[in-house]
Design a protein around this motif. Structure first.
Motif, PDB file in Angstrom:
ATOM      1  N   ARG A   1       0.726  -1.523  -0.190  1.00 41.73           N
ATOM      2  CA  ARG A   1      -0.013  -0.051   0.153  1.00 41.73           C
ATOM      3  C   ARG A   1       0.747   1.516  -0.167  1.00 41.73           C
ATOM      4  NH1 ARG A   1      -4.617   0.432   4.759  1.00 41.73           N
ATOM      5  NH2 ARG A   1      -5.748  -1.665   2.900  1.00 41.73           N
ATOM      6  N   HIS A   2       2.155   1.363   0.667  1.00 40.22           N
ATOM      7  CA  HIS A   2       2.689   2.405   0.867  1.00 40.22           C
ATOM      8  C   HIS A   2       3.790   2.496  -0.457  1.00 40.22           C
ATOM      9  CE1 HIS A   2       1.190   1.805   4.636  1.00 40.22           C
ATOM     10  NE2 HIS A   2       1.252   3.451   4.690  1.00 40.22           N
TER      11      HIS A   2
ATOM     12  N   ASP B   1       4.786   3.702  -4.812  1.00 34.80           N
ATOM     13  CA  ASP B   1       4.818   4.250  -5.446  1.00 34.80           C
ATOM     14  C   ASP B   1       4.300   2.773  -6.525  1.00 34.80           C
ATOM     15  OD1 ASP B   1       5.252   6.744  -3.720  1.00 34.80           O
ATOM     16  OD2 ASP B   1       6.595   6.613  -4.740  1.00 34.80           O
TER      17      ASP B   1
END
Length: 224
Positions: free
Chosen positions: A28-29, A31
């Motif tokens: 989720r974190h 890019d």
């Protein structure tokens, strides 16, 4: 690394809720990566992949109802087919070998770090093989001594004879474990051209993955 124009769509299949939560949090974190679906077993993974069209499927080997090994073939039969990366534990070499013979793009140990996971997803989406270094040597050795890959047509030398000179060069570098970018740099050609050569190699040799092609390079002496 610059994020791609379109996010890499990932489907995560693992029966352990905590594993899925951890992987989801890491991705989720990152890019340019998006987790579009999660499944607790192989059957649901195939159903969700058909609905969400992921670019990469992170697939646990051992799951109830339908394990990861049984899910590989139906996942690769989808159009478009995702890249399948197996999530495994150290010492599970036999199942990893089976998965690679079925056409999985590679395998990743569950205890790898966050950056290794993110890099593996990006590599798989780019068409590169994903092989955890901790067990790669043992797995490749088993595959080299266990006979021809499943689905490979004809003898190894006959398959190599179908390739052009440049395709043989690319195949030898696949055997070295080089990425498309590294191959392009060494040969002085673009990554897109490398992808075209890799696709032709897989088609002409009857290989279902870069890993199978790399093994062919070793069997025929193109790679050490």
């Amino acid at each position: 690394m610059t994020a791609p124009a379109h996010p890499i769509r990932v489907l995560l299949a693992d029966d352990e809720t905590m594993i899925r939560a951890g992987v989801r949090l890491i991705l989720r974190h990152a890019d340019g990566i998006e987790v579009v679906a999660e499944a607790p077993d192989g059957r649901q993974a195939v159903e969700l992949a058909a609905a969400h069209h992921p670019d990469v499927v992170l697939l646990d080997v051992r799951m109830p109802v339908c394990d990861g090994l049984a899910a590989i073939a139906p996942l690769l039969a989808l159009d478009p087919a995702p890249r399948v990366v197996m999530l495994t534990t150290f010492g599970d070499d036999d199942n990893v070998v089976r998965a690679l013979r079925e056409g999985a793009a590679g395998f990743l140990l569950k205890d790898e770090g966050p950056q290794e996971l993110i890099s593996a997803v990006r590599a798989a989406a780019a068409g590169d093989a994903v092989l955890s270094p901790g067990v790669t040597g043992a797995v490749i050795s088993r595959m080299l001594t266990a006979g021809e890959p499943r689905g490979a047509a004809g003898a190894a030398d006959e398959r190599i004879a179908r390739l052009t000179g440049r395709e043989r060069e690319v195949l030898a570098m696949l055997g070295e474990g080089l990425s498309n970018q590294d191959i392009g740099t060494r040969l002085g050609i673009g990554t897109g051209t490398v992808k075209t050569h890799v696709g032709a190699i897989l088609d002409k040799t009857g290989s279902t993955s870069r890993v199978q092609a790399a093994l062919l390079a070793h069997r025929t002496g193109l790679a050490p």
